[in-house]
Each structure stands twice: as C-alpha cells, then as structure tokens.
Motif scaffolding. Structure first.
Motif, PDB file in Angstrom:
ATOM      1  N   HIS A 133      11.461   8.234 -11.327  1.00 22.29           N
ATOM      2  CA  HIS A 133      12.406   7.142 -11.081  1.00 22.29           C
ATOM      3  C   HIS A 133      12.630   7.042  -9.579  1.00 22.29           C
ATOM      4  O   HIS A 133      13.196   7.940  -8.962  1.00 22.29           O
ATOM      5  N   ASP A 134      12.146   5.950  -8.976  1.00 26.41           N
ATOM      6  CA  ASP A 134      12.324   5.744  -7.549  1.00 26.41           C
ATOM      7  C   ASP A 134      12.593   4.268  -7.280  1.00 26.41           C
ATOM      8  O   ASP A 134      13.003   3.525  -8.187  1.00 26.41           O
ATOM      9  N   GLY A 135      12.360   3.831  -6.058  1.00 24.94           N
ATOM     10  CA  GLY A 135      12.650   2.448  -5.705  1.00 24.94           C
ATOM     11  C   GLY A 135      11.816   1.440  -6.454  1.00 24.94           C
ATOM     12  O   GLY A 135      12.135   0.239  -6.446  1.00 24.94           O
ATOM     13  N   ASN A 136      10.766   1.882  -7.128  1.00 27.65           N
ATOM     14  CA  ASN A 136       9.932   0.982  -7.927  1.00 27.65           C
ATOM     15  C   ASN A 136      10.329   0.963  -9.393  1.00 27.65           C
ATOM     16  O   ASN A 136       9.652   0.353 -10.216  1.00 27.65           O
ATOM     17  N   GLY A 137      11.436   1.638  -9.732  1.00 28.31           N
ATOM     18  CA  GLY A 137      11.874   1.713 -11.126  1.00 28.31           C
ATOM     19  C   GLY A 137      11.413   3.001 -11.782  1.00 28.31           C
ATOM     20  O   GLY A 137      11.052   3.969 -11.108  1.00 28.31           O
ATOM     21  N   ASP A 148      14.795  -1.175   1.875  1.00 32.94           N
ATOM     22  CA  ASP A 148      13.725  -0.405   2.502  1.00 32.94           C
ATOM     23  C   ASP A 148      12.509  -1.301   2.761  1.00 32.94           C
ATOM     24  O   ASP A 148      12.226  -2.218   1.987  1.00 32.94           O
ATOM     25  N   VAL A 149      11.792  -1.006   3.841  1.00 35.91           N
ATOM     26  CA  VAL A 149      10.589  -1.762   4.172  1.00 35.91           C
ATOM     27  C   VAL A 149       9.508  -0.778   4.604  1.00 35.91           C
ATOM     28  O   VAL A 149       9.779   0.184   5.329  1.00 35.91           O
ATOM     29  N   ARG A 150       8.281  -1.020   4.122  1.00 36.57           N
ATOM     30  CA  ARG A 150       7.160  -0.155   4.463  1.00 36.57           C
ATOM     31  C   ARG A 150       6.335  -0.757   5.601  1.00 36.57           C
ATOM     32  O   ARG A 150       6.056  -1.949   5.612  1.00 36.57           O
ATOM     33  N   THR A 178       0.835  -1.191   0.000  1.00 40.96           N
ATOM     34  CA  THR A 178       0.000   0.000   0.000  1.00 40.96           C
ATOM     35  C   THR A 178       0.873   1.245   0.000  1.00 40.96           C
ATOM     36  O   THR A 178       1.685   1.439   0.898  1.00 40.96           O
ATOM     37  N   MET A 179       0.689   2.082  -1.010  1.00 31.59           N
ATOM     38  CA  MET A 179       1.507   3.284  -1.120  1.00 31.59           C
ATOM     39  C   MET A 179       0.835   4.257  -2.077  1.00 31.59           C
ATOM     40  O   MET A 179      -0.080   3.885  -2.818  1.00 31.59           O
ATOM     41  N   PRO A 180       1.254   5.507  -2.085  1.00 31.29           N
ATOM     42  CA  PRO A 180       0.664   6.476  -3.004  1.00 31.29           C
ATOM     43  C   PRO A 180       0.917   6.067  -4.455  1.00 31.29           C
ATOM     44  O   PRO A 180       1.860   5.348  -4.774  1.00 31.29           O
ATOM     45  N   THR A 181       0.064   6.555  -5.355  1.00 34.26           N
ATOM     46  CA  THR A 181       0.250   6.307  -6.777  1.00 34.26           C
ATOM     47  C   THR A 181       1.504   7.021  -7.256  1.00 34.26           C
ATOM     48  O   THR A 181       2.035   7.923  -6.590  1.00 34.26           O
ATOM     49  N   ALA A 182       1.976   6.626  -8.437  1.00 30.52           N
ATOM     50  CA  ALA A 182       3.137   7.288  -9.012  1.00 30.52           C
ATOM     51  C   ALA A 182       2.862   8.770  -9.239  1.00 30.52           C
ATOM     52  O   ALA A 182       3.743   9.619  -9.027  1.00 30.52           O
ATOM     53  N   ALA A 183       1.646   9.113  -9.657  1.00 38.02           N
ATOM     54  CA  ALA A 183       1.302  10.516  -9.869  1.00 38.02           C
ATOM     55  C   ALA A 183       1.361  11.298  -8.565  1.00 38.02           C
ATOM     56  O   ALA A 183       1.859  12.432  -8.527  1.00 38.02           O
ATOM     57  N   ALA A 184       0.865  10.698  -7.478  1.00 30.95           N
ATOM     58  CA  ALA A 184       0.914  11.375  -6.180  1.00 30.95           C
ATOM     59  C   ALA A 184       2.345  11.529  -5.696  1.00 30.95           C
ATOM     60  O   ALA A 184       2.718  12.569  -5.135  1.00 30.95           O
ATOM     61  N   ARG A 185       3.168  10.499  -5.910  1.00 31.10           N
ATOM     62  CA  ARG A 185       4.573  10.603  -5.509  1.00 31.10           C
ATOM     63  C   ARG A 185       5.280  11.692  -6.314  1.00 31.10           C
ATOM     64  O   ARG A 185       6.070  12.470  -5.773  1.00 31.10           O
ATOM     65  N   ALA A 186       4.972  11.756  -7.613  1.00 33.02           N
ATOM     66  CA  ALA A 186       5.589  12.774  -8.458  1.00 33.02           C
ATOM     67  C   ALA A 186       5.163  14.173  -8.039  1.00 33.02           C
ATOM     68  O   ALA A 186       5.988  15.096  -7.957  1.00 33.02           O
TER      69      ALA A 186
END
Length: 238
Positions: free
Chosen positions: A117-121, A197-199, A9-17
C-alpha cells in the motif's frame, strides 16, 4: 490541485515491496493470540523469506503452542518511513500474511499473500515474482542520500523545481526530497494543508550507487537550462 507527473517510470510493485522488506528495521506481527512489535528482531533471506527472532516472552511463543499443527495464521506488517522530516512520513506499508513455523534458532514466516500500500494504492504481488525480485540497488543507501541532499544541498532541491510544471507549484510552501530509486528522484511538495509528490526521472536507470552522482548532475543541468524561475517557497499565511 493535482500534480502533473514528469514521468511514470518507477520500480515495479515487487521491487518496491522487496525494498521495504530490505530496509525495515522493525515489524508488527499479529496472530490469533495478539500482536508483537519487533525492533531489530528479524532478518530476510535472498528470496524474501522472513526469519523472526522474538523475545521468549512474546505472544508469538504462545501462538505457536496454541495453533493447530503449531503453524498459526500470521500477518506481518512493515512500514517504509521517509528519512527526512515530511508530513505523513510513512511512504508505504507492506503486508504479508501466511504461517509461522519454529526452528531451533528462529521462527520462519512463509507468506501466502503479499500486498503493498503506497501512493499508487493497494497492489497485490505475485509471490513468485516477489521471491525472484531484488530490492532496488539504492534501497540501503537511500536514507543517507536523501538526508545529505536535504541537509547539505537545499539549493539543489530548489533548482530541481524548474523541472516541475508551474501549476503544480502553486501555493507550495516547502519542497523536500522524499524518495530516490534507480529510476529517479521523488520530491514532496508541501502546501499549508495538503501535499503531493512528483517524480523526476533519470535519463537512464542506475545499476549501482556509483552512478547516482552523475544522474543527479544530469537532472540539475537539465533544470538550469530551462528558462524558468527557481521556486522560492512562500511562508505560510499567519
């Protein structure tokens, strides 16, 4: 050794951006003429349009003069840097490519492509979604939340390691709070020559800053109820 993530569970890529865009104090702007590193020289509209305020002697002024129709192809890069001292402090990078146009008071950057570009590629982001998405509600407060947790409550960070699978803690020499968002807290597990990293997810996403304390207390309560030893990071081998 990989880390067993507690939750995806994490924010969407758009929210992270949009969070990167909302919090970045500097950016690198590259055109055919050259590159400018701007500090405190940009603002962002509600829909994510970037307004640049470069110095008069910057390469951007020359790019606008030399470009066809006065709209040079432009790449703007933002870096998201961890507020606490960890290895590889750049947590993500946001690249926006598009064109610049000049107004009386500033330069308007209109993106045609957005890549995070982050920990998810590397993730391409739909521009309409990018424009309509809000930054994470904790984005502007994240720096002070994490530095307070790191500086004032190291024992709480140690307690939270009870929520991490034991095999993921093998060889760990330090655990630090890396990120926090409306969905949960991310810890950085540092080993002698590597890190992961761990969430740790909140039981429910937060809507505003006022709910963070309760969510953190819930995580700590859950950790204390587990019959696991608290991680005491081992000193590095000499």
């Amino acid at each position: 050794m990989g880390v067993r993530h507690v939750s995806t569970t994490m924010p969407t890529a758009a929210a992270r951006a949009r969070s990167v865009l909302a919090t970045a104090w500097s950016c690198a702007v590259t055109t055919e003429i050259g590159r400018d590193d701007l500090v405190g020289a940009h603002t962002v509209s509600e829909r994510g349009t970037v307004l640049l305020h470069p110095p008069e002697d910057s390469a951007l002024a020359a790019a606008l003069i030399c470009a066809p129709r006065g709209e040079p192809s432009t790449l703007v890069e933002f870096a998201d840097v961890a507020p606490v001292p960890v290895r590889d402090r750049v947590r993500s990078r946001l690249w926006l490519s598009g064109t610049l146009t000049a107004t009386r008071d500033h330069l308007v950057f209109e993106p045609a492509c957005a890549v995070l570009h982050d920990g998810n590629g590397r993730t391409g982001i739909d521009l309409e979604e990018f424009a309509l998405t809000d930054p994470d509600p904790l984005a502007l407060a994240e720096g002070r939340l994490l530095t307070h947790l790191f500086d004032a409550h190291p024992e709480a960070v140690e307690q939270l390691t009870r929520l991490v699978a034991a095999d993921s803690l093998s060889g760990v020499v330090a655990v630090k709070p890396l990120a926090i968002d409306r969905h949960g807290l991310t810890l950085r597990l540092e080993r002698v020559s590597s890190q992961a990293d761990v969430r740790l997810p909140f039981y429910e996403p937060v809507d505003d800053l006022g709910q963070v304390t309760e969510r953190m207390h819930a995580l700590l309560t859950k950790a204390r109820l587990l019959r696991r030893p608290v991680l005491r990071p081992a000193p590095p081998e000499s």
